[in-house]
Enzyme design. Structure first.
Site, mmCIF file in Angstrom:
data_model
loop_
_atom_site.group_PDB
_atom_site.id
_atom_site.type_symbol
_atom_site.label_atom_id
_atom_site.label_comp_id
_atom_site.label_asym_id
_atom_site.label_seq_id
_atom_site.Cartn_x
_atom_site.Cartn_y
_atom_site.Cartn_z
ATOM 1 N N SER A 1 -30.767 54.650 -3.977
ATOM 2 C CA SER A 1 -31.687 53.578 -4.379
ATOM 3 C C SER A 1 -32.430 53.027 -3.166
ATOM 4 O O SER A 1 -33.395 52.289 -3.312
ATOM 5 C CB SER A 1 -30.902 52.443 -5.033
ATOM 6 O OG SER A 1 -30.136 51.780 -4.044
ATOM 7 N N GLY A 2 -31.929 53.364 -1.973
ATOM 8 C CA GLY A 2 -32.532 52.805 -0.763
ATOM 9 C C GLY A 2 -31.769 51.605 -0.249
ATOM 10 O O GLY A 2 -32.013 51.125 0.847
ATOM 11 N N GLY A 3 -30.817 51.105 -1.051
ATOM 12 C CA GLY A 3 -30.006 49.969 -0.619
ATOM 13 C C GLY A 3 -28.885 50.441 0.296
ATOM 14 O O GLY A 3 -28.704 51.647 0.500
ATOM 15 N N VAL A 4 -28.107 49.466 0.805
ATOM 16 C CA VAL A 4 -27.092 49.821 1.792
ATOM 17 C C VAL A 4 -25.969 50.664 1.185
ATOM 18 O O VAL A 4 -25.485 51.621 1.802
ATOM 19 C CB VAL A 4 -26.567 48.560 2.536
ATOM 20 C CG1 VAL A 4 -25.886 47.588 1.607
ATOM 21 C CG2 VAL A 4 -25.631 48.938 3.673
ATOM 22 N N ASP A 5 -25.570 50.370 -0.063
ATOM 23 C CA ASP A 5 -24.413 51.079 -0.634
ATOM 24 C C ASP A 5 -24.699 52.560 -0.820
ATOM 25 O O ASP A 5 -23.935 53.417 -0.377
ATOM 26 C CB ASP A 5 -24.012 50.474 -1.990
ATOM 27 C CG ASP A 5 -23.946 48.972 -1.967
ATOM 28 O OD1 ASP A 5 -23.713 48.432 -0.873
ATOM 29 O OD2 ASP A 5 -24.137 48.336 -3.011
ATOM 30 N N SER A 6 -25.807 52.866 -1.495
ATOM 31 C CA SER A 6 -26.066 54.287 -1.765
ATOM 32 C C SER A 6 -26.431 55.023 -0.480
ATOM 33 O O SER A 6 -26.112 56.203 -0.327
ATOM 34 C CB SER A 6 -27.141 54.468 -2.838
ATOM 35 O OG SER A 6 -28.351 53.906 -2.438
ATOM 36 N N HIS B 1 -0.591 30.857 -2.377
ATOM 37 C CA HIS B 1 -1.499 31.989 -2.133
ATOM 38 C C HIS B 1 -1.922 32.064 -0.659
ATOM 39 O O HIS B 1 -2.753 31.274 -0.228
ATOM 40 C CB HIS B 1 -2.752 31.853 -3.015
ATOM 41 C CG HIS B 1 -2.447 32.075 -4.453
ATOM 42 N ND1 HIS B 1 -2.560 33.304 -5.050
ATOM 43 C CD2 HIS B 1 -1.995 31.229 -5.409
ATOM 44 C CE1 HIS B 1 -2.198 33.217 -6.312
ATOM 45 N NE2 HIS B 1 -1.848 31.964 -6.558
ATOM 46 N N GLU C 1 -3.735 34.360 0.630
ATOM 47 C CA GLU C 1 -5.011 35.077 0.758
ATOM 48 C C GLU C 1 -6.237 34.166 0.666
ATOM 49 O O GLU C 1 -7.324 34.572 1.063
ATOM 50 C CB GLU C 1 -5.096 36.197 -0.300
ATOM 51 C CG GLU C 1 -5.240 35.753 -1.754
ATOM 52 C CD GLU C 1 -3.913 35.368 -2.432
ATOM 53 O OE1 GLU C 1 -2.930 35.122 -1.721
ATOM 54 O OE2 GLU C 1 -3.884 35.283 -3.668
ATOM 55 N N CYS D 1 3.008 34.386 -5.980
ATOM 56 C CA CYS D 1 2.885 33.645 -7.236
ATOM 57 C C CYS D 1 3.629 34.373 -8.362
ATOM 58 O O CYS D 1 4.843 34.516 -8.296
ATOM 59 C CB CYS D 1 1.396 33.427 -7.536
ATOM 60 S SG CYS D 1 1.112 32.192 -8.799
#
Ligand code: XMP
Length: 511
Positions: A224-229, A170, A172, A83
């Site tokens: 935090s107990g979440g997946v990321d941390s 595009h 993507e 583009c």
């Protein structure tokens, strides 16, 4: 490791391009368009992709349109312009851009020159997705047309050498069905990349980067107990072992029973140092009478860092703080080229005078990619499949001021929502489900008496990466059970409503 750098000119889909490349198992990163050419060269990319942009090279009176130095063409690295990226290549190499007259948005039939390596294996006529106002009207010297549409004679071009390409549409987005084939041709046939990037390679490369970065000293991780941390903590633990201590800060804005749950799950699954900090009082004190969402987010982000800095002093020789920041946190918090939507506590909520340095191994990734790393690292399902929960916690789901009484109402209602979602077998099928407590009250009648109490809003959304989301068509019976239970079991609530808005134009959280 083969690497594709996507240069971000501020387009809506820039991050999606990098992600699609990673889906094809080639490592890819989004970098600002004005990254010095020397730095780009040092990173030894095997290909470059120029993203789209909201800017125009036709209406460019104040020279505000982002441009890259023509030195980029001397690197002899294959380039694909998408583009605006295509228009800019033409502009820089002596072609001409014009306002198309008819803006072209949406599905379009495109006629492809199948002799171009970029379109190997495609059909001559393909559906593609356009979103542009300007287009290339005159080719640069030594370029030829490789794609056209009924209203756009130059929808794609290629130079004689076969290493610079431009496409106006595009590849993507999912609305260009053969888009991934085009990207594959660029990566594998033009750039010569190998599809070797896997979740294992990101684990290995991050472990090495962290090891080289840290050397001596200790590290703390915001858990935090979440997946990321948790994924960030396990990655860093792999790199530095016992030097890592995770700090789980309870700001009093967690969900029902969450503190015990997080500690129990973490201790059961990992042999990593964990410190629990009860900081309920200080957070609630700082939030007293604060109603502005951005202010809440900044206060919380700030206070988190203050707690981490205090802990760092206690542990001694701590130079780094690990955070599980994701790309979606970064982009929503606003970058120089993208607008700010909200200040994620771990990005734009950080204090300016922060002493500790950050390690953010997941900063380039989306949540579903992090989940895959989590699986690779052997994290238990209950963490990998956990629905996201924002760092500022219930503070951004309580509209208006956050008081103990209002927190209690929301915690109880939220627990019912989650219980019923789990009971219906929907917890892992949807992205997020939760309750919100607005500031308003309304009239009801209970046991022949008038009530004047809060409503609870239920929100459930499906999403791939939190950048866009759809509201979930929950079965009526599930909504009915939630509504009955909330009104009967939660004192101070006399009405339940369901949020039927998608993102955009709404966001997932209410604040
Ligand atoms: P929105 O509300 O922007 O949310 O559509 C997108 C995703 O991000 C989560 N979220 C946050 N996560 N810190 C976080 O760790 C924050 O400040 C924050 N704000 C929103 C939200 O729950 C959703 O998954």
């Amino acid at each position: 490791m083969d690497k594709i750098l996507v240069l971000d000119f501020g387009g809506q889909y820039s991050q999606l391009i990098a992600r699609r490349v990673r889906e094809l198992r080639v490592y890819s990163e989004l970098i600002p368009y004005d990254t010095p050419i020397e730095q780009i060269k040092e990173r030894k990319p095997c290909g470059l992709i120029f993203s789209g942009s909201p800017s125009s090279l036709v209406k460019n009176k104040n020279n505000k349109a982002p441009l890259i130095s023509t030195e980029i063409f001397n690197l002899n690295v294959p380039i694909l312009g998408i583009c605006y990226g295509m228009q800019m290549i033409a502009y820089l190499l002596g072609g001409k851009i014009t306002a198309s007259g008819n803006n072209e948005f949406g599905r379009t039939n495109v006629n492809l020159d199948l002799k171009s390596t970029l379109f190997n294996g495609l059909r001559q006529n393909e559906i593609c997705w356009m979103s542009h106002k300007d287009s290339v009207s005159v080719l640069p010297k030594n370029f030829k047309v490789i794609a056209s549409t009924p209203s756009l004679p130059i929808a794609g071009f290629e130079n004689d050498k076969g290493d610079i390409f431009g496409i106006q549409f595009h590849p993507e987005v999912i609305h260009t069905p053969s888009g991934m084939e085009i990207l594959k041709n660029f990566l594998f046939k033009i750039c010569g990349c190998l599809p070797t990037w896997t979740m294992v390679s990101i684990i290995e490369s991050q472990v090495e980067i962290i090891r080289n970065q840290v050397k001596d000293g200790n590290i703390i991780c915001a858990l935090s107990g979440g997946v990321d941390s948790t994924v960030a903590a396990v990655l860093v633990n792999k790199a530095v072992g016992k030097k890592l201590t995770c700090i789980f800060v309870d700001h009093g804005l967690l969900r029902y029973g969450e503190e015990e749950q997080v500690i129990k799950t973490f201790k059961k699954n990992f042999k990593i140092n964990l410190v629990y900090i009860n900081a309920k009082e200080r957070f609630l004190l700082k939030l007293k009478d604060i109603v502005d969402p951005e202010q809440k987010r900044k206060i919380i982000g700030n206070e988190f860092i203050r707690v981490f800095e205090e802990q760092a002093k206690k542990i001694k020789h701590v130079e780094y703080l690990v955070q599980g920041t994701l790309y979606s946190d970064v982009i929503e918090s606003g970058t120089r080229d993208a607008a700010k939507i909200k200040s994620h506590h771990n990005v734009a909520g950080l204090p300016k005078d922060m002493q500790i340095k950050l390690i953010e191994p997941l900063r380039q990734l989306f949540k579903d990619e992090v989940r895959k790393i989590g699986i690779e690292l052997g994290l238990p399902e209950e963490i990998v499949r956990r629905q996201p929960f924002p760092g500022p916690g219930l503070a951004i789901r309580i509209i208006g001021d956050v008081t103990e009484e209002r927190l209690e109402i929301l915690k109880k209602a939220d627990k019912i929502v989650i219980d019923e979602i789990k009971r219906a077998g929907l917890y892992e099928k949807i992205w997020q489900s939760f309750a919100i407590l607005p500031i308003i009250k309304s009239v009801g009648v209970m046991g022949d008496e008038r009530t004047y109490a809060y409503p609870i809003v239920i929100r459930a959304v499906s999403s791939e990466d939190a950048m866009t989301a759809d509201w979930v068509k929950l079965p009526y019976e599930v909504l009915e059970r939630m509504s009955n239970r909330i009104i009967n079991e939660v004192q101070g609530v006399n009405r339940v409503v369901y949020d039927i808005s998608s993102k955009p134009p709404s966001t997932i959280e209410w604040e």
